[in-house]
Write a protein that holds these residues in place. Structure first.
Motif, short mmCIF file in Angstrom:
data_model
loop_
_atom_site.label_atom_id
_atom_site.label_comp_id
_atom_site.label_asym_id
_atom_site.label_seq_id
_atom_site.Cartn_x
_atom_site.Cartn_y
_atom_site.Cartn_z
N ARG A 48 117.29 1.63 -21.16
CA ARG A 48 117.40 1.20 -19.77
C ARG A 48 117.01 2.33 -18.83
N TYR A 49 117.48 3.55 -19.13
CA TYR A 49 117.12 4.62 -18.18
C TYR A 49 115.64 4.97 -18.26
N MET A 50 115.05 4.72 -19.43
CA MET A 50 113.60 4.96 -19.52
C MET A 50 112.86 3.94 -18.65
N ILE A 51 113.30 2.67 -18.73
CA ILE A 51 112.66 1.62 -17.91
C ILE A 51 112.90 1.90 -16.42
N LEU A 52 114.15 2.31 -16.11
CA LEU A 52 114.47 2.61 -14.71
C LEU A 52 113.59 3.75 -14.19
N THR A 53 113.42 4.79 -15.03
CA THR A 53 112.61 5.94 -14.61
C THR A 53 111.16 5.48 -14.36
N SER A 54 110.65 4.67 -15.30
CA SER A 54 109.27 4.19 -15.14
C SER A 54 109.15 3.38 -13.86
N SER A 55 110.14 2.48 -13.65
CA SER A 55 110.05 1.64 -12.46
C SER A 55 110.15 2.50 -11.19
N TYR A 56 110.94 3.58 -11.30
CA TYR A 56 111.06 4.48 -10.14
C TYR A 56 109.70 5.12 -9.85
N ILE A 57 109.05 5.56 -10.92
CA ILE A 57 107.74 6.22 -10.75
C ILE A 57 106.76 5.25 -10.09
N VAL A 58 106.75 3.99 -10.63
CA VAL A 58 105.82 3.00 -10.08
C VAL A 58 106.14 2.74 -8.61
N THR A 59 107.43 2.50 -8.32
CA THR A 59 107.84 2.24 -6.93
C THR A 59 107.43 3.40 -6.03
N TYR A 60 107.68 4.60 -6.53
CA TYR A 60 107.35 5.80 -5.74
C TYR A 60 105.86 5.85 -5.42
N ILE A 61 105.06 5.59 -6.47
CA ILE A 61 103.61 5.65 -6.27
C ILE A 61 103.18 4.61 -5.24
N ILE A 62 103.82 3.42 -5.33
CA ILE A 62 103.43 2.37 -4.38
C ILE A 62 103.88 2.72 -2.97
N ILE A 63 105.12 3.15 -2.85
CA ILE A 63 105.66 3.36 -1.49
C ILE A 63 105.11 4.61 -0.85
N VAL A 64 105.33 5.73 -1.54
CA VAL A 64 105.07 7.00 -0.85
C VAL A 64 103.57 7.21 -0.54
N PRO A 65 102.72 7.24 -1.55
CA PRO A 65 101.33 7.54 -1.19
C PRO A 65 100.65 6.38 -0.47
N ILE A 66 100.99 5.14 -0.90
CA ILE A 66 100.25 4.02 -0.32
C ILE A 66 100.88 3.55 0.99
N ALA A 67 102.16 3.13 0.90
CA ALA A 67 102.80 2.57 2.10
C ALA A 67 102.97 3.62 3.19
N PHE A 68 103.45 4.80 2.81
CA PHE A 68 103.66 5.84 3.84
C PHE A 68 102.44 6.72 4.02
N ASN A 69 101.47 6.43 3.17
CA ASN A 69 100.21 7.13 3.32
C ASN A 69 100.35 8.65 3.26
N VAL A 70 101.11 9.12 2.26
CA VAL A 70 101.35 10.56 2.19
C VAL A 70 100.38 11.21 1.19
N ILE A 71 99.54 10.38 0.58
CA ILE A 71 98.70 10.87 -0.50
C ILE A 71 97.77 12.00 -0.07
N ARG A 72 97.37 11.92 1.17
CA ARG A 72 96.39 12.91 1.63
C ARG A 72 96.96 14.32 1.56
N ASP A 73 98.29 14.41 1.70
CA ASP A 73 98.90 15.75 1.71
C ASP A 73 98.50 16.56 0.48
N ASN A 74 99.07 16.09 -0.64
CA ASN A 74 98.74 16.78 -1.88
C ASN A 74 99.20 15.97 -3.09
#
Ligand code: ADP
Ligand code: MG
Length: 555
Positions: free
Chosen positions: A142-168
């Motif tokens: 379960r924690y492995m799945i949770l970690t993966s889902s966190y990574i996916v959510t993070y990638i979707i939200i932070v770089p894409i939704a908040f557009n932080v990807i340009r930083d680094n």
């Protein structure tokens, strides 16, 4: 989450690693502490105190927030590692508690609230859904799945939704790696402590079960009336159950110092040894009968079940011998045998008597005819009286075989005894024998077939007389017993009966006399039994014999 302060990130430095190691160490310490405490408190707080555990985890995450480290204008913390672990191990309730505390500490620690709150809401929603979907799998997965889902959510939200990807982009990767390592270390710690805890618990449970079963076996071994012995490979007895003390009278330490064959009957020792040898050879359980000597010298019959106990290599380690006292059973078997003998003898006697009666009637008829012609012939009358005697004997023998309809009448025992004594007195006088009678009371009425009871007295008085070839006194006593029965005691001063022969009295054809039949006492026993009475003997060699007959009195 990561807060970008200046917007520029340049590679990892040694400083980051040291900071990160500090964070991880703090996480490890704070995860281990409650687990270590739990292993000492024999309870399962992970289940009972879930919300408290969530609160504690919240504190851990706020400590991690306070330890967040800055690098190149970014701020790192691994609070989400703690939240993932709480969701995985304790569920959404405690997870939300931890998450809320973590968020609050994050808001206190720095500005830029919007991405923190928005990200938090999304991640919490995702975690709740994932938890629902993974209810039945192990926490590790379960924690492995949770970690993966966190990574996916993070990638979707932070770089894409908040557009932080340009930083680094490297910065985001580094962050995700750090959180994942945090989850991994925390999870490993929890898993290993859980495993240790389970092992310890299992061992405790096993010890307890072992102790319980051991005490059960001890209870059985120490309270059974059977004798339990354990023999080792060298044929020495390594265990005697305490029942030996009760059954054989020996104390267990005494038995340990005696060679076992010394308390087994000499005639049975060979058989016992053979049985043990056979078990050693064939490795199969066997039953053996032998006699054990009680400390008072009496021999007791035992039936023993001997079972080999083998080790993994199928070699005999011990032989467990369980012995049961079968003396009573043997006695009962003997009585059965005797009564069977009796009934066979009865049948035979009846058959023979029947065969004799027919020719006897013919002879009697001719003798009577002959007597009419020669009236003064003395031999003739003697012949007739002898023939009548044979007739009575045969009818007696017939009575043995089939239960006859006996005519029951009330009779006074005093009269029956008096008649019998009178009948025997001429013979007694000749042998210099006196009868003395003492009746403790006058009314000893019994319901009986008079002639049969007389026959009993006749047999017993005659036996007494025959035991006293040099003459003497026969003392006949009549008295009432405690149970309202009457006791007739006949004491003679004759040769007596050896103790070991007492049980044989009443056995058909058991006689020590040259002209005896060995049927007298057998008939007596049968008659007394029919009258619901008992006969007992007390005697010692050369010390006279006391015969006691008990018969129920008529009310
Ligand atoms: P029998 O008199 O024909 O021998 P019984 O059945 O009457 O047969 O007695 C069996 C045996 O019991 C006798 O042979 C005798 O050895 C023994 N016995 C019976 N009564 C006495 C007694 N009063 N004193 C000594 N021995 C007795
Ligand atoms: Mg006799």
């Amino acid at each position: 989450m990561i807060i970008s302060k200046s917007g520029i990130y340049i590679g990892g430095s040694q400083l980051i690693i040291i900071d990160y190691i500090i964070n991880l160490s703090m996480l490890s310490l704070m995860v281990s502490t409650p687990l270590v405490i739990r292993s000492y408190l024999n309870l399962n707080p992970l289940k009972q105190l879930r919300i408290w555990a969530g609160l504690y985890a919240g504190i851990v995450s706020s400590v991690l927030v306070s330890l967040s480290f800055q690098d190149q204008g970014y701020s790192y913390d691994i609070r989400y590692a703690v939240i993932i672990l709480v969701f995985a191990y304790l569920g959404p309730g405690p997870g939300l508690v931890t998450g809320s505390i973590a968020l609050a500490s994050r808001l206190v620690a720095s500005d830029n609230w919007f991405p923190a709150i928005a990200g938090w809401l999304v991640v919490m929603a995702v975690f709740i859904v994932i938890h629902k979907l993974t209810l039945h799998i192990k926490p590790v997965r379960r924690y492995m799945i949770l970690t993966s889902s966190y990574i996916v959510t993070y990638i979707i939200i932070v770089p894409i939704a908040f557009n932080v990807i340009r930083d680094n982009p490297v910065f985001h990767l580094q962050y995700l790696l750090f959180v994942s390592i945090g989850v991994l270390i925390g999870g490993l710690l929890i898993e290993s402590y859980e495993k240790l805890y389970r092992i310890i618990k299992e061992r405790k449970r096993m010890e307890q079960t072992l102790e319980e079963s051991e005490s059960n076996y001890r209870l059985i071994a120490e309270n059974t009336s059977d004798l339990i012995m354990v023999m080792d490979k060298e044929h020495a007895i390594s265990y005697f159950s305490p029942s030996h003390e009760v059954v054989l009278g020996y104390k267990v330490p005494e038995l340990e110092n005696i060679e076992i064959c010394k308390v087994i009957h000499p005639d049975d020792v060979v058989n016992f040894r053979d049985t043990i040898t056979k078990i050693m050879k064939n490795k199969e359980p066997l039953t053996v009968e032998f006699r054990f000597q009680h400390i008072n010298g009496k021999w007791l019959d035992f039936e023993s079940r001997c079972m080999p106990v083998m080790d993994d290599a199928q070699t005999i380690e011990h032989i467990v011998i369980i012995s049961r006292d079968i003396s009573e059973r043997k006695k009962a078997e003997e009585i059965l045998l005797q009564s069977e003998k009796l009934s066979i003898v009865g049948e035979l006697a009846a058959g023979v008597a029947h065969e004799i009666r027919n020719p006897l009637t013919t002879i009697k008829g001719f003798v009577q005819l002959y007597g009419k012609d020669n009236k003064s012939n003395e031999i003739n009358s003697l012949l007739l009286s002898e023939l009548e005697r044979i007739e009575t004997i045969t009818s007696e023998m017939l009575s043995l075989g089939k239960p006859q309809a006996i005519q029951l009448n009330q009779a006074n025992l005093c009269d029956l005894i008096d008649h019998t004594v009178e009948f025997l007195s001429p013979q007694a006088n000749m042998k210099n024998i006196q009868f003395s009678r003492s009746y403790l009371g006058a009314d000893f009425f019994i319901t009986c077939e008079k002639n049969q009871i007389k026959q009993v007295f006749l047999n017993i008085f005659k036996n007494a007389m025959e035991a006293m070839p040099k003459g003497g006194n026969i003392d006949i006593k009549l008295q009432k017993g405690i149970d309202g029965e009457c006791i007739i005691s006949v004491q003679d001063e004759g040769c007596g009966i050896p103790e070991e022969l007492l049980p044989r009295l009443g056995e058909p054809f058991y006689t020590l006399k040259e002209k005896g039949t060995g049927l007298g006492l057998m008939i007596c026993h049968k008659i007394i039994k029919q009258h619901n009475g008992t006969v007992s003997y007390h005697s010692k060699l050369n010390n006279g014999t006391l015969v006691k007959i008990r018969l129920p009195l008529t009310n």
